[in-house]
Design a protein around this motif. Structure first.
Motif, short mmCIF file in Angstrom:
data_model
loop_
_atom_site.label_atom_id
_atom_site.label_comp_id
_atom_site.label_asym_id
_atom_site.label_seq_id
_atom_site.Cartn_x
_atom_site.Cartn_y
_atom_site.Cartn_z
N LYS A 102 0.84 -1.20 0.00
CA LYS A 102 0.00 0.00 0.00
C LYS A 102 0.88 1.26 0.00
N ALA A 103 1.93 1.25 0.81
CA ALA A 103 2.83 2.41 0.89
C ALA A 103 3.54 2.65 -0.43
N LEU A 104 3.97 1.59 -1.09
CA LEU A 104 4.63 1.75 -2.38
C LEU A 104 3.70 2.35 -3.41
N LYS A 105 2.46 1.87 -3.44
CA LYS A 105 1.49 2.42 -4.39
C LYS A 105 1.24 3.90 -4.14
N ILE A 106 1.07 4.25 -2.88
CA ILE A 106 0.80 5.65 -2.54
C ILE A 106 2.01 6.52 -2.83
N SER A 107 3.19 6.07 -2.43
CA SER A 107 4.39 6.90 -2.64
C SER A 107 4.70 7.06 -4.12
N TYR A 108 4.33 6.09 -4.93
CA TYR A 108 4.54 6.21 -6.37
C TYR A 108 3.59 7.23 -6.98
N THR A 109 2.33 7.23 -6.53
CA THR A 109 1.34 8.14 -7.12
C THR A 109 1.37 9.52 -6.49
N ASP A 110 1.67 9.59 -5.19
CA ASP A 110 1.66 10.89 -4.49
C ASP A 110 2.60 10.84 -3.29
N PRO A 111 3.89 11.12 -3.49
CA PRO A 111 4.85 11.02 -2.39
C PRO A 111 4.60 11.96 -1.21
N LYS A 112 3.72 12.95 -1.41
CA LYS A 112 3.42 13.88 -0.32
C LYS A 112 2.12 13.53 0.39
N ASP A 113 1.55 12.38 0.09
CA ASP A 113 0.30 11.94 0.71
C ASP A 113 0.48 11.89 2.23
N GLU A 114 -0.46 12.46 2.95
CA GLU A 114 -0.33 12.57 4.41
C GLU A 114 -0.35 11.21 5.12
N ARG A 115 -0.82 10.16 4.46
CA ARG A 115 -0.80 8.84 5.08
C ARG A 115 0.60 8.33 5.30
N LEU A 116 1.57 8.92 4.61
CA LEU A 116 2.97 8.54 4.76
C LEU A 116 3.66 9.34 5.87
N LEU A 117 3.01 10.36 6.38
CA LEU A 117 3.63 11.23 7.38
C LEU A 117 3.65 10.59 8.76
N PHE A 118 4.60 11.02 9.53
CA PHE A 118 4.64 10.63 10.93
C PHE A 118 5.14 11.79 11.72
#
Length: 118
Positions: A102-118
């Motif tokens: 899931k993280a790879l898919k999101i980071s590929y499409t939108d690396p600034k997606d807030e779901r990746l933030l911590f």
């Protein structure tokens, strides 16, 4: 997204960098009460470091519920480590693989997606 939540989170991070965990906790709590996933994750992370497993799991579950992938990852790792039962370990690995995919898919499409933030 509410700018107030982001600001509260940023202030909490500044206090955490200064090693002022009490003030950092207060600011993260303010943002987490407004359902800001990165703040809920950071509270879970802090509770893990303090050895408060129940409080850590509570905050990590909230952050995961809000879509925070790091919280999902940490919960999967905890599940993997929680028991020496081979089936539970396998389930933990499956959950980790699911989160990383899931993280790879999101980071590929939108690396600034807030779901990746911590």
């Amino acid at each position: 997204m509410n700018d107030d939540q982001e600001a509260m989170f940023a202030i909490g991070k500044l206090y955490l960098i200064q090693d002022n965990w009490i003030k950092a906790h207060d600011w993260f709590m303010s943002a987490a009460k407004k359902n800001y996933a990165p703040a809920a994750y950071r509270l879970g992370w802090m509770e893990t470091r303090k050895g408060n497993v129940n409080a850590s799991n509570e905050w990590l579950n909230k952050a995961a519920k809000y879509g925070n992938l790091r919280a999902e990852r940490d919960l999967a790792i905890a599940y993997f480590r929680s028991d020496f039962n081979p089936l539970k370990r396998l389930l933990g690995l499956w959950k980790l693989a699911k989160v990383f995919t899931k993280a790879l898919k999101i980071s590929y499409t939108d690396p600034k997606d807030e779901r990746l933030l911590f």
